[in-house]
Design an enzyme around this catalytic site. Sequence first.
Site, PDB file in Angstrom:
ATOM      1  N   GLY A   1       0.829  -1.191   0.000  1.00  0.00           N
ATOM      2  CA  GLY A   1       0.000   0.000   0.000  1.00  0.00           C
ATOM      3  C   GLY A   1       0.868   1.247   0.000  1.00  0.00           C
ATOM      4  N   CYS A   2       0.247   2.377  -0.322  1.00  0.00           N
ATOM      5  CA  CYS A   2       1.038   3.601  -0.402  1.00  0.00           C
ATOM      6  C   CYS A   2       1.515   4.030   0.979  1.00  0.00           C
ATOM      7  CB  CYS A   2       0.276   4.715  -1.104  1.00  0.00           C
ATOM      8  SG  CYS A   2      -1.376   5.057  -0.499  1.00  0.00           S
ATOM      9  N   TYR A   3       0.628   3.999   1.971  1.00  0.00           N
ATOM     10  CA  TYR A   3       1.078   4.370   3.322  1.00  0.00           C
ATOM     11  C   TYR A   3       2.176   3.428   3.818  1.00  0.00           C
ATOM     12  CZ  TYR A   3      -2.919   7.585   3.890  1.00  0.00           C
ATOM     13  OH  TYR A   3      -3.813   8.617   3.773  1.00  0.00           O
TER      14      TYR A   3
END
Lengths: 338, 338, 338, 338
Positions: free
Chosen positions: B157-159
């Site tokens: 995921g981006c986070y």
Amino acid sequence: MADATQPLDGDPAARVLVAGASGFAGALAAQLVWRHPRLELVGVTARAEAGTRLDRLYPRYRVPLTLEELDLSDAEGFEAAIVAYPHGASAPVVAELRGLGVSVVDLSADFRLRDLPLYEKWYGGHGAPELLADAVYGLPERHRDAVRQAELVANPGCYPTATILALAPLADAGLIEDVVVDAKSGVSGAGRGGGDEMHFVALDENAKPYKAAGHRNEPEIAHELGRREGLTFVPHLLPLDQGELVSCYVRPSRALEQADVDGLYGEAYEDEPFVELVDEPPGVRDVRDTNLCRINVLVREDRLLCFAAIDNLWKGAAGQAVQNLNLMLGLAETEGLL
Amino acid sequence: MADATQPLDGDPAARVLVAGASGFAGALAAQLVWRHPRLELVGVTARAEAGTRLDRLYPRYRVPLTLEELDLSDAEGFEAAIVAYPHGASAPVVAELRGLGVSVVDLSADFRLRDLPLYEKWYGGHGAPELLADAVYGLPERHRDAVRQAELVANPGCYPTATILALAPLADAGLIEDVVVDAKSGVSGAGRGGGDEMHFVALDENAKPYKAAGHRNEPEIAHELGRREGLTFVPHLLPLDQGELVSCYVRPSRALEQADVDGLYGEAYEDEPFVELVDEPPGVRDVRDTNLCRINVLVREDRLLCFAAIDNLWKGAAGQAVQNLNLMLGLAETEGLL
Amino acid sequence: MADATQPLDGDPAARVLVAGASGFAGALAAQLVWRHPRLELVGVTARAEAGTRLDRLYPRYRVPLTLEELDLSDAEGFEAAIVAYPHGASAPVVAELRGLGVSVVDLSADFRLRDLPLYEKWYGGHGAPELLADAVYGLPERHRDAVRQAELVANPGCYPTATILALAPLADAGLIEDVVVDAKSGVSGAGRGGGDEMHFVALDENAKPYKAAGHRNEPEIAHELGRREGLTFVPHLLPLDQGELVSCYVRPSRALEQADVDGLYGEAYEDEPFVELVDEPPGVRDVRDTNLCRINVLVREDRLLCFAAIDNLWKGAAGQAVQNLNLMLGLAETEGLL
Amino acid sequence: MADATQPLDGDPAARVLVAGASGFAGALAAQLVWRHPRLELVGVTARAEAGTRLDRLYPRYRVPLTLEELDLSDAEGFEAAIVAYPHGASAPVVAELRGLGVSVVDLSADFRLRDLPLYEKWYGGHGAPELLADAVYGLPERHRDAVRQAELVANPGCYPTATILALAPLADAGLIEDVVVDAKSGVSGAGRGGGDEMHFVALDENAKPYKAAGHRNEPEIAHELGRREGLTFVPHLLPLDQGELVSCYVRPSRALEQADVDGLYGEAYEDEPFVELVDEPPGVRDVRDTNLCRINVLVREDRLLCFAAIDNLWKGAAGQAVQNLNLMLGLAETEGLL
């Protein structure tokens, strides 16, 4: 279109000068005084833009007065002043105004720190240290009675306002072991100057921490919260105009339930006209152009999350200045601010 | 204007399908494959928008292919796929592709967590649990060799991408006592749907925390950093399109000097093509439309501040997917990404 | 924080219902009535959001009333209503209100066009054609006396408000040979709905014409300006919230000097409280959150350039509705709007 | 992270200097040359920022060269230059480069107008009038063959690029009676300087006409379209970074059908690699970070509406400069620009 006249409701409670009305906070202060039903705006001053009408610099504020150079040699005709000068430049002006018996709300940091060496460390030399003892820290939710008696009020910074309101009930109860404050501000919080760093293209579609090694609002926050250590504050700049959000991450000194915390905050703020407790994290848009501070507190396992949103120009500057002025003059605290 | 043809540089190393190309990340993945000198884009699929040309939905990406419904009954002609389906919907498609012998990079969360009950807690039922053991977590800076051998890569995921890169050198050295991660994302990170909450007027001039009680990227972060507790993660939505910043506040398990930390990070990332250590906090604009992760670490009294900025659609999704694909196919890791 | 009470100044001049208060314009109308010193807000209605407090949908407006379904079966207790329903849905509600003797300002297009076939061409069937003859077009700068006598006022559209004010002095003098109106609007002008097209990511960093083949505000503009032809109107959507700018390019029917034009506009607007003539082209930021229309006219060789800026939610909708209501009720026109 | 090396594909076709690489257009030109598979970037120059690495000023462009002061005393080692100096400052530098035999694409206005008095009227004194006759106006869609032969190319302004491409097929056919051009630009079009007017707070949530009395791009447009009169051009500034839209309102010299116009534009642009005819008005977001010009033409009763969208930094400046350089060097026109 004819110039507007000031919408006064009977005799004014005070005649007010706004000094330094060409900056963002000073201009809004001028508008709020102009619109205020019980205050008369007698003049607006600025250094660089003297001779310009304020409604030319800030058309939507609609204040039809011309900025003048501050000249106190023949000062009379006003009982109160809001001073919105840069840090350091404010103190001598405030001293002169106080010498004339004028009640002052000062938006700069010059009278926020009682501790002179601490002030000098962050801001340089002080122009009127003899007044430090008289100044009251103008966060009405904490010092309302003192503000009512004050003749010199140091209006808090925007970051301290949001942060202190977010954390005070916990701090007062001795419940903060340590706290991280991740603060996010719209660009108006940085003022009108700034050069290349404030260019639209540099900030549009950007988000960036700054002053991560230490911001001068920290001692102000630390003092009010009674902390010597265990406070980490980092501000960030966001691509928006007005608005400020502080996200506070507290490690409590003992285990707390949500109900405990709700009780503490409810008690602290239940009668406050400008503090609103909400049940989900607030967005800055929700408080834009209001004097509100919206606070949400969430107990999450071993952390407390405290979020507070304000409009940096209102509750973080000019709105709070008028709130303070209302108190100093014995007016209703919310007058002119709803 | 005639349609562009794909700018291939000799025989392609692989023919690639992008499934779920109508969303933000899938569309960018399609463009990156299209532009890639060694990959041939053989098809783009979508459910709702089948029949629409991709360059009509995303004109600036300039991919002249028509979105089709995914039909694997006669699947042949491609060796690799990037799947950008929603969480939950992805697993069965991936299983089918794997059954056909296709190498897959999956952008959903479906294969990121090895722990099935943990997955089910956050995402619901899993469509292909038998593949969990085969999947490699596709953060090349951590698992490069495994990615090179993998046939199924779970794209982070981006986070998690930004947070893990920001903290891994400390975590690996056992130096994190606890950490607060205040994450800030542009709107594209939330995907194309969303209704009223994603309306321009709801987000413009706003900044707001969300999922403060717990975000499903947390177990992903916690697993990679080897933490069971002492991690607080809170995301915020900002009024910008692409970009993500994580501000990490670490209480270290022992006192550290700036030089210690610089050494750790330098060693960890000195050869990394997409991690850039910088000497001041990065802004998200600095990495827009790049596959870079810019990291700044600052020792400040008793805290470490670790800031990382990425473009959520690039290093946080499609760019990293191509980086992984390059590794899986034995190509230069940076091919098509500079 | 206790709920606010309405800041009334003596007995209210009228009790007012705002119907359709969940949309952008209706919500602002509710706030303006709430803040108005002489109007009492007795209720706010909405269909989909009934049961929700208005200050939950629009926190910064601070109206502590709960949205209810409109139920006129026991309607009493209010003398006036502002109706902010969608075009078409408004007419039957207005008819019912008028049947109860309530004075109405209607924000929809339902009563703006006297010509029924023309209405039907652009909007479809009309729910109360029998009221068309009674309705007054509520642009006070043009029809002030009629508004004062009216019991049903059709509040103009935002584009027509800006365009008509920009051009009326020329049109009335028969000086327009033809005119191009390039209109630019913030996103709130398009209302709360809209799906994918109103997604933040679709509009951020964008600027785009729409309805270029014909927009339904054109007949409204053409009628007021007395034109059958020679009017080209094209709206554009801009990445901002509130604000509207019309740039009008007039080919005059005879040669004109700047002094001629200044004279015409000065005469037309010198006593207008909400029209401001300025000496350089206005920006929309200059009128944000005001009921002002700022106009600049420039003679340039063989063209006249007429620029007008308004806030589409204020002078273009809710602010003008209150201006009209003030007139209908015999109050000062600017009451509650400064 | 190690510095990138330039991704050259075999021997470069030319070594290129970018002079004035600290501004928005110059910096992008440097990046485009850096990324170009057939061009070698040998240096970047700037006056004020000499000594700074370009990837520090513009991190996302990732050009690892250090800005140097321009010193042509020992100039050798490059065959071509892109010059991005301010108007007026460019001519003498170009003259020096030409004296050294270097092929030049000049982004300033200094060589765009062949008519010296006209140049002097709008820009002041000219530093190298003797070169005016040699310069080719670098709009490849109009002057491709001349650009191929040229050694000095005057790169068009961003407004002229969009406007001329939008109108040329009509102008060439003698079909324009008169035309109004309402142009809208993102802020990067105004360059890096600008002071208070370019402050984020002044432009955010704003939209404003400027130079309404006359903009210096007009003679450039008028010359290319062969017009002495009947052209009204007014630019507006929008709150976005990159992007430009021109909305052209043409009164045709004879009645035209949509099919006629479609035929004209189709013929003019069918083989153009960077002009895309679309069937609805284009938004600027659709062309961001591309070298495309998207055009839509609509016949509407007695008017033709011609809309064109470009990225002002790409097709309006640096992208077009590389397109010209490709032509001058005998490379594929689209090389490095897809």
